[in-house]
Design a protein around this motif. Structure first.
Motif, short mmCIF file in Angstrom:
data_model
loop_
_atom_site.label_atom_id
_atom_site.label_comp_id
_atom_site.label_asym_id
_atom_site.label_seq_id
_atom_site.Cartn_x
_atom_site.Cartn_y
_atom_site.Cartn_z
N GLU A 1 8.90 -0.62 -3.96
CA GLU A 1 7.84 -1.29 -3.22
C GLU A 1 7.62 -0.54 -1.90
N HIS B 1 6.41 -0.51 1.70
CA HIS B 1 6.15 -1.50 2.73
C HIS B 1 5.66 -0.81 4.01
N PRO C 1 5.29 -10.77 0.39
CA PRO C 1 5.24 -9.38 -0.06
C PRO C 1 5.94 -8.42 0.91
N SER D 1 12.40 -6.80 -6.27
CA SER D 1 11.23 -6.53 -7.10
C SER D 1 10.34 -7.77 -7.04
N GLN D 2 9.30 -7.79 -7.84
CA GLN D 2 8.42 -8.95 -7.85
C GLN D 2 9.01 -10.16 -8.57
#
Length: 390
Positions: free
Chosen positions: A70, A72, A197, A215-216
């Motif tokens: 991810e 960011h 997020p 993770s998601q």
């Protein structure tokens, strides 16, 4: 057995150095006290500086990180019922961080060593370092009833805080600096979607909290707890309720809870050992320094050590230039202490300290107010968070 570089410790630091040196044609052997399954079972942080991510790609281990990690560009500090975003991309000059679990990163490094037939020996016992300042440095270890000797040019101590490497440096040479904080982090890993997020660092009168993610579908949450408490004191239900109390209401209401996959308490400490070289021995990562997890510097500080060692070893073997090895300790420690300062500052800024006098509490609040009133202060925070240059 004989090799150019014997690396003690099969965690991400040792594996990364072994992989990088292998790509330059420099032989290594990695010794690890635990099994591979044990190493891959350890749950650790996963916020990678942009420099660390670049090093993974150079080691030809970054494909899955780039695919699944991810990116960011910022994070949130929750305080006084507000959520203030730190725009890393804006204030650092375009940089960001990668959120990618350390377990997955270590798995990628193991797979790379397997592809290249790298020598990683697990379950070694009684590791001892010999002739560190002599003409024939070597390492011995025991497997079963057999004592095995490895002759080498250099030894890398990447075996963590409790490892044998730092303890092999005479006490008359080694100087240690330590700060122990009066609390720890209770962490829970859950198979739930992240509440945000981006990471949320929450300052609250009941104690610090952090909302992170792997993770998601995999989330990692932390709350500050006294050192006197144990994991058994905290049921999943009690953890979730306390976490919600410390988060802004808008965040707490959308928090998805679930059974914990892993639960642990990590005490917070700062530690530095000097020097990071003794004869043929070079320390790296937790063997030489530890930071509180607040600023996500631990693994990243180890990566800078590996970067310096990798380039110093390459120059020594391929160009006959040993200046990088000679300057390693001073160069590594200069960056280590900057990471120490940043982690200490983040910890002091966001945590609730027991029995803290009103004066200190006012200064803490003033520091936080100043941060979000000054673009230069935000720039300093962002610059350190995404990672200072190697």
């Amino acid at each position: 057995m004989k090799t150019s570089v014997c690396i003690i410790g099969g965690g991400p630091s040792g594996l990364m150095l072994s992989q990088l040196l292998h790509l330059k044609g420099i032989d290594t052997i990695v010794l690890e006290r635990q099994s591979r399954e044990y190493v891959l079972g350890r749950i650790r942080a996963g916020v990678l500086e942009h420099g660390f991510a670049k090093l993974m790609r150079e080691a030809q281990c970054g494909e899955r990180m780039d695919r699944e990690g991810e990116i960011h560009d910022g994070f949130i500090i929750a305080h006084d019922g507000r959520q203030s975003r730190v725009d890393l991309h804006k204030y650092s000059g375009g940089s960001s961080v990668v959120v990618y679990g350390q377990t997955e990163l270590t798995r990628d490094l193991y797979e790379a060593r397997d592809r290249m037939n790298g020598v990683v020996i697990h379950n070694v016992e009684d590791v001892q370092l010999h002739e560190l300042t002599g003409a024939k440095p070597h390492v011995t270890y025991r497997q079963g009833d057999e004592i095995v000797r490895i002759d080498c040019d250099f030894i890398i101590g990447a075996d963590g805080f409790h490892g044998v490497s730092r303890k092999s440096i005479p006490k008359t040479v080694l100087k240690e600096y330590e700060k122990v904080y009066p609390f720890g982090w209770l962490g829970v890993l859950s198979r739930t979607p992240p509440v945000s997020p981006e990471l949320i660092y929450a300052k609250h009168e009941r104690g610090f909290a952090l909302c992170s993610l792997r993770s998601q579908v995999l989330s990692r949450y932390y709350i500050q707890v006294p050192l006197s408490e144990t994991v058994e004191d905290w049921s999943d239900e009690a953890f979730w309720e306390e976490l919600k109390r410390r988060l802004p209401e808008a965040v707490a209401t959308r928090l998805v809870t679930g059974p914990s996959i892993e639960k642990s308490i990590a005490p917070l400490r700062s530690f530095v050992a000097e020097p990071m070289r003794y004869g043929h021995l070079f320390l790296a990562g937790d063997a030489a320094h530890i930071v509180p997890p607040t600023g996500a510097r631990g693994l990243n500080s180890a990566a800078s050590d590996i970067y310096y060692l990798y380039h110093a070893m390459t120059a020594h073997y391929l160009q006959g230039d040993s200046s990088g090895l000679d300057n390693y300790s001073a160069k590594a420690l200069a960056r280590v202490w900057k990471a120490q300062r940043f982690s200490w500052w983040m910890t002091m800024l966001l945590h609730t300290f027991p029995d803290s006098p009103g004066y200190d509490q006012k200064l803490q609040q003033t520091d936080l107010d100043y941060l979000f009133s000054s673009e230069k202060a935000l720039g300093s925070l962002a610059e350190n968070y995404v990672g200072l240059p190697f």
